[in-house]
Design a protein around this motif. Sequence first.
Motif, mmCIF file in Angstrom:
data_model
loop_
_atom_site.group_PDB
_atom_site.id
_atom_site.type_symbol
_atom_site.label_atom_id
_atom_site.label_comp_id
_atom_site.label_asym_id
_atom_site.label_seq_id
_atom_site.Cartn_x
_atom_site.Cartn_y
_atom_site.Cartn_z
ATOM 1 N N VAL A 1 0.851 -1.196 0.000
ATOM 2 C CA VAL A 1 0.000 0.000 0.000
ATOM 3 C C VAL A 1 0.879 1.234 0.000
ATOM 4 O O VAL A 1 1.811 1.350 0.813
ATOM 5 N N LEU A 2 0.605 2.140 -0.912
ATOM 6 C CA LEU A 2 1.346 3.396 -0.984
ATOM 7 C C LEU A 2 0.752 4.401 0.003
ATOM 8 O O LEU A 2 -0.468 4.528 0.118
ATOM 9 N N ARG A 3 1.635 5.120 0.702
ATOM 10 C CA ARG A 3 1.202 6.108 1.684
ATOM 11 C C ARG A 3 1.996 7.398 1.501
ATOM 12 O O ARG A 3 3.109 7.396 0.950
ATOM 13 N N SER A 4 1.446 8.485 2.002
ATOM 14 C CA SER A 4 2.150 9.760 1.932
ATOM 15 C C SER A 4 3.478 9.691 2.686
ATOM 16 O O SER A 4 3.613 8.948 3.665
ATOM 17 N N HIS A 5 4.446 10.436 2.192
ATOM 18 C CA HIS A 5 5.796 10.569 2.753
ATOM 19 C C HIS A 5 6.716 9.386 2.449
ATOM 20 O O HIS A 5 7.880 9.409 2.853
ATOM 21 N N GLN A 6 6.225 8.382 1.749
ATOM 22 C CA GLN A 6 7.127 7.305 1.362
ATOM 23 C C GLN A 6 8.103 7.805 0.297
ATOM 24 O O GLN A 6 7.764 8.603 -0.560
ATOM 25 N N SER B 1 -7.010 2.125 -3.985
ATOM 26 C CA SER B 1 -8.117 2.546 -4.834
ATOM 27 C C SER B 1 -9.184 1.460 -4.861
ATOM 28 O O SER B 1 -8.968 0.400 -5.461
ATOM 29 N N PRO B 2 -10.353 1.696 -4.258
ATOM 30 C CA PRO B 2 -11.417 0.681 -4.299
ATOM 31 C C PRO B 2 -11.920 0.421 -5.711
ATOM 32 O O PRO B 2 -12.293 -0.717 -6.031
ATOM 33 N N THR B 3 -11.936 1.435 -6.565
ATOM 34 C CA THR B 3 -12.434 1.260 -7.924
ATOM 35 C C THR B 3 -11.482 0.426 -8.765
ATOM 36 O O THR B 3 -11.898 -0.445 -9.534
ATOM 37 N N MET B 4 -10.184 0.677 -8.629
ATOM 38 C CA MET B 4 -9.172 -0.030 -9.428
ATOM 39 C C MET B 4 -8.693 -1.308 -8.759
ATOM 40 O O MET B 4 -8.040 -2.132 -9.403
ATOM 41 N N ASN B 5 -8.966 -1.441 -7.460
ATOM 42 C CA ASN B 5 -8.471 -2.572 -6.674
ATOM 43 C C ASN B 5 -6.951 -2.647 -6.710
ATOM 44 O O ASN B 5 -6.355 -3.726 -6.785
ATOM 45 N N GLN B 6 -6.321 -1.460 -6.682
ATOM 46 C CA GLN B 6 -4.861 -1.346 -6.675
ATOM 47 C C GLN B 6 -4.463 -0.193 -5.770
ATOM 48 O O GLN B 6 -5.272 0.683 -5.463
ATOM 49 N N SER B 7 -3.207 -0.173 -5.399
ATOM 50 C CA SER B 7 -2.700 0.949 -4.630
ATOM 51 C C SER B 7 -2.198 2.023 -5.588
ATOM 52 O O SER B 7 -1.495 1.735 -6.559
#
Length: 363
Positions: free
Chosen positions: A289-294, A315-321
């Motif tokens: 999962v991508l997060r801010s400040h990474q 992203s719930p729509t894309m089912n991807q991070s």
Amino acid sequence: MLKMTPLNHVHRDMNAKMVDFGGWDMPLHYGSQLDEHHKIRQDSGMFDVSHMLPVDIRGPQVRDFLRHLVANNVDKLTLPGKALYSCMLTPQGGIIDDLIIYFLSETWFRIVVNAGTADKDVAWMLKQRDQSAPQLEISPRRDLAMIAVQGPNARAKVWQVIPGSQSLTEELKQFQSAAVGQYFIARTGYTGEDGFEIILPAADAPSLWKALHAAGVAPAGLGARDTLRLEAGMNLYGQDMDETKHPMESGLTWTVDLKSERDFIGKNALLNTSTTHHLVGLVLIDRGVLRSHQHVVGHKDGSEYQGEITSGGFSPTMNQSIALARMPMQITIGDEVNVIVRDKQLRANVVKYPFVRNGKIMI
């Protein structure tokens, strides 16, 4: 003591999970953030955005005042009810806030500013007013509430609930507004879906909220609002932009008018600043999962370039991070980069955002 919107007791009656959001007691979700997200992409949902602040500016020469105050050009506003997205800048070109400006008449403009920057924004406006246009009246409108109704069926639900609204708002284009009695209805939003943002007397907000809910509009909280706006590639103040960054490195070049001869606060700084970084989209290839400040690392032509995620999540729509990241200009769409997550390097593709608009995946 947390500040409360006029809908606070309604959220609690609906068993919302309440959180401290910048000093405001706000709903995070009403049971399932994921369900709320999908409901807005597929049908309709509503947010309480009464923590945001409408500011009315009235008086002669108000247009001249705004020509100098903001980076976009209010001369684009010629039709009453038309809206303009812009940034308000420091003399150094940093972003004080991003905001929407509504043209109501030559002596009346309305600006909607972010909740977290509202006090700072009003103080800045008053300072500029006192220096250049003391005849203007600047009025923060905490007597008003705001409800955003979003989704493919949002407009039809609003027309069902507010008598007479369809005839006055059906022909509105994006970024246009109209008055329906005491309701100010704008075809704007922060989700990448169609819909309205409704500004109305605070005392009327609970009854409208309940009527919309009875018509099938799902209540939604801050959690879904954030995943929706991230999918739509929309900036969040304090993460993707702030006073240390200028619009060109925040994906907001399109909101700055440098072509006209008018002067505005921050213009000289922008003209004399070279842009070394830009905002790009990331789609994670590996699991995680991508997060801010990474931290983000990219390689091009034998050189290493480093950047940082400003907003990230699932992203719930894309089912991807996915994420927005500020990267050196050398890193462009189509490149592959590595995101440092817990000492591991995860692969991600650099893409052009938005990721999702009007229910469709754009990547």
